[in-house]
Scaffold this active site. Structure first.
Site, PDB file in Angstrom:
ATOM      1  CB  CYS A 209      12.999  37.842 -18.101  1.00 31.59           C
ATOM      2  SG  CYS A 209      11.976  36.380 -17.959  1.00 31.59           S
TER       3      CYS A 209
ATOM      4  CG  HIS B  65      12.554  40.143 -14.774  1.00 30.97           C
ATOM      5  ND1 HIS B  65      11.276  40.138 -15.302  1.00 30.97           N
ATOM      6  CD2 HIS B  65      12.932  38.845 -14.662  1.00 30.97           C
ATOM      7  CE1 HIS B  65      10.908  38.891 -15.495  1.00 30.97           C
ATOM      8  NE2 HIS B  65      11.881  38.085 -15.115  1.00 30.97           N
TER       9      HIS B  65
ATOM     10  CG  ASN C  61       8.983  35.970 -14.492  1.00 34.77           C
ATOM     11  OD1 ASN C  61       8.867  36.828 -15.367  1.00 34.77           O
ATOM     12  ND2 ASN C  61      10.072  35.235 -14.350  1.00 34.77           N
TER      13      ASN C  61
HETATM   14  N1  ACO Z   1       5.133  23.748  -4.407  1.00 29.75           N
HETATM   15  C1  ACO Z   1       5.569  22.974  -3.387  1.00 29.75           C
HETATM   16  N2  ACO Z   1       6.823  22.466  -3.340  1.00 29.75           N
HETATM   17  C2  ACO Z   1       7.646  22.763  -4.354  1.00 29.75           C
HETATM   18  C3  ACO Z   1       7.244  23.555  -5.445  1.00 29.75           C
HETATM   19  C4  ACO Z   1       5.933  24.054  -5.446  1.00 29.75           C
HETATM   20  N3  ACO Z   1       5.449  24.822  -6.424  1.00 29.75           N
HETATM   21  N4  ACO Z   1       8.285  23.661  -6.297  1.00 29.75           N
HETATM   22  C5  ACO Z   1       9.316  22.979  -5.762  1.00 29.75           C
HETATM   23  N5  ACO Z   1       8.926  22.427  -4.591  1.00 29.75           N
HETATM   24  C6  ACO Z   1       9.716  21.615  -3.685  1.00 29.75           C
HETATM   25  C7  ACO Z   1      10.852  20.894  -4.374  1.00 29.75           C
HETATM   26  O1  ACO Z   1      10.389  19.689  -4.944  1.00 29.75           O
HETATM   27  C8  ACO Z   1      11.816  20.668  -3.240  1.00 29.75           C
HETATM   28  O2  ACO Z   1      11.368  19.552  -2.491  1.00 29.75           O
HETATM   29  P1  ACO Z   1      12.438  18.488  -1.897  1.00 29.75           P
HETATM   30  O3  ACO Z   1      13.291  19.303  -0.959  1.00 29.75           O
HETATM   31  O4  ACO Z   1      11.571  17.491  -1.226  1.00 29.75           O
HETATM   32  O5  ACO Z   1      13.203  17.990  -3.080  1.00 29.75           O
HETATM   33  C9  ACO Z   1      11.628  21.907  -2.361  1.00 29.75           C
HETATM   34  O6  ACO Z   1      10.361  22.475  -2.740  1.00 29.75           O
HETATM   35  C10 ACO Z   1      12.712  22.958  -2.545  1.00 29.75           C
HETATM   36  O7  ACO Z   1      12.924  23.173  -3.929  1.00 29.75           O
HETATM   37  P2  ACO Z   1      13.996  24.185  -4.447  1.00 29.75           P
HETATM   38  O8  ACO Z   1      14.058  24.116  -5.934  1.00 29.75           O
HETATM   39  O9  ACO Z   1      15.273  23.987  -3.671  1.00 29.75           O
HETATM   40  O10 ACO Z   1      13.367  25.575  -3.989  1.00 29.75           O
HETATM   41  P3  ACO Z   1      13.999  27.006  -4.071  1.00 29.75           P
HETATM   42  O11 ACO Z   1      14.009  27.626  -2.738  1.00 29.75           O
HETATM   43  O12 ACO Z   1      15.279  27.018  -4.875  1.00 29.75           O
HETATM   44  O13 ACO Z   1      12.909  27.797  -4.924  1.00 29.75           O
HETATM   45  C11 ACO Z   1      12.496  28.652  -7.115  1.00 29.75           C
HETATM   46  C12 ACO Z   1      12.636  27.414  -6.263  1.00 29.75           C
HETATM   47  C13 ACO Z   1      11.341  29.467  -6.592  1.00 29.75           C
HETATM   48  C14 ACO Z   1      12.219  28.237  -8.555  1.00 29.75           C
HETATM   49  C15 ACO Z   1      13.791  29.488  -7.023  1.00 29.75           C
HETATM   50  O14 ACO Z   1      14.912  28.680  -7.272  1.00 29.75           O
HETATM   51  C16 ACO Z   1      13.789  30.645  -7.985  1.00 29.75           C
HETATM   52  O15 ACO Z   1      13.002  31.559  -7.872  1.00 29.75           O
HETATM   53  N6  ACO Z   1      14.716  30.658  -8.943  1.00 29.75           N
HETATM   54  C17 ACO Z   1      14.827  31.738  -9.914  1.00 29.75           C
HETATM   55  C18 ACO Z   1      13.784  31.527 -10.948  1.00 29.75           C
HETATM   56  C19 ACO Z   1      13.630  32.721 -11.811  1.00 29.75           C
HETATM   57  O16 ACO Z   1      13.773  33.846 -11.380  1.00 29.75           O
HETATM   58  N7  ACO Z   1      13.311  32.470 -13.063  1.00 29.75           N
HETATM   59  C20 ACO Z   1      12.975  33.451 -13.968  1.00 29.75           C
HETATM   60  C21 ACO Z   1      14.143  33.947 -14.706  1.00 29.75           C
HETATM   61  S1  ACO Z   1      13.625  35.096 -15.845  1.00 29.75           S
HETATM   62  C22 ACO Z   1      13.276  34.379 -17.381  1.00 29.75           C
HETATM   63  O17 ACO Z   1      14.007  34.577 -18.298  1.00 29.75           O
HETATM   64  C23 ACO Z   1      12.075  33.532 -17.609  1.00 29.75           C
END
Ligand code: ACO
Length: 325
Positions: free
Chosen positions: A119, A252, A282
């Protein structure tokens, strides 16, 4: 030796197939994977993304983005003397997507190569093109970010497959007597390979290992905010520019909450941040040039304005570029 490099045209392209969160949720439900529009919007700010049809590759999306950027710059493909494509979803193992794009454009003969920094790829590619222009190695470059991330998503993993989309963005970067790119700052730290990767590889005529994206979202989130802030400050310091002087922050586009945290750390109001993650998801290396083009074509980003681009991605890689449009 050229004195400066400057962006003289921007372009972008999204594949026509748009999936709202509801569309994606019903597609996933058919596979027994549960998600909802509400969860995706609340945690990421994403409302929709575009997916390329089968057979459409990164070079196809890049081609349309480049044609738009060339038209904006008033140039023909044959005017170009350097092509750099940032992608993690290349058409082939080799040759590079840049070579395939070059041939589709009809710009044959100039140097063409890919940059792989996930990214942060566009930030890396723009910095390399700027350096090549400043040394006199090139005068008119196409710098492109193009991705078909839909091809490497695990649609049984709801924590990742709702986050990404396909698209391409491009800029024409030309040698100039007046400053365009003012400063940049690039970094990588390979000890974080495991938190965001596609571990599969081709060997002996087979794909070995998992060829789909794996991510520890929370670990990525925590690292991303601090690293983006550090890169932004280092770049501003190099140029002797204060954050309050920036007209637009174009980060990004991974997650709205990451962008809000980054802007807050720089004390920038959100109305100075170009946001496309809501409609594009993304798009990895494509997200920054796509957002820049949206900013330019919507009339918000104007000539002479000061823009800070910043990216972070797998590797881990991160960096920023400060430029005057
Ligand atoms: N739909 C419904 N529920 C979901 C989903 C979904 N799509 N995904 C996860 N959940 C659930 C999980 O299972 C968890 O349930 P539980 O509490 O019963 O275990 C709950 O939601 C919370 O999950 P978390 O992982 O704690 O959610 P978080 O608030 O951290 O959000 C996310 C997750 C969106 C992935 C966040 O951590 C994030 O955006 N991280 C950065 C990711 C990013 O920017 N990546 C790109 C980098 S750039 C590159 O190089 C590709």
């Amino acid at each position: 030796m050229n004195t400066y490099s400057r962006i003289t045209g921007t372009g972008s392209f999204l594949p026509p197939r748009r999936l709202s969160n509801a569309d994606l949720a019903s597609k996933l439900a058919a596979k027994g994977v549960e998600t909802s529009h509400e969860w995706i919007v609340e945690r990421t700010g994403i409302e929709a993304r575009h997916f390329a049809d089968p057979g459409v590759c990164s070079s196809d999306l890049a081609l349309e983005a480049c044609r738009n950027a060339l038209q904006a710059a008033g140039l023909e493909p044959t005017d170009i003397d350097l092509i750099i494509v940032a992608t993690s979803t290349p058409d082939m193992v080799f040759p590079s997507t840049a070579c395939i794009l070059q041939n589709k454009l009809g710009a044959n003969g100039c140097p063409a190569f890919d940059v792989q920094a996930v990214c942060s790829g566009f930030i890396y590619a723009l910095t390399v093109a700027d350096a090549m222009i400043k040394t006199g190695a090139a005068k008119r470059a196409l710098v492109v970010g193009a991705e078909v991330f839909s091809r490497i998503l695990d649609f049984t993993d709801r924590t990742t497959c709702v986050l990404f989309g396909d698209g391409a963005g491009a800029v024409v970067l030309e040698a100039s007597d007046t400053p365009g790119i003012l400063a940049s700052d690039l970094h990588a730290d390979g000890k974080h390979v495991g938190i965001l990767c596609v571990p599969g590889h081709v060997s002996g005529g087979q794909v070995l290992g998992n060829p789909l994206l794996k991510m520890d979202g929370q670990a990525v989130f925590k690292l991303a905010v601090g690293l983006l802030d550090a890169a932004a400050r280092a770049t501003l310091n190099k140029a002797g520019v204060d954050a309050t002087d920036i007209d637009w922050l174009i980060p990004h586009q991974a997650n709205l909450r990451i962008m809000q945290s980054t802007a807050k750390k720089l004390k920038l109001p959100m109305d100075k941040v170009i946001i496309t993650v809501d409609q594009h998801g993304n798009t990895s290396a494509a997200s920054i040039p796509l957002a820049l083009d949206v900013g330019v074509r919507s009339g918000r980003v104007k000539p002479g304005e000061l823009i800070l681009l910043e990216g972070v991605g797998g590797g881990f890689t991160w960096g920023a570029v400060l430029l005057k449009m």
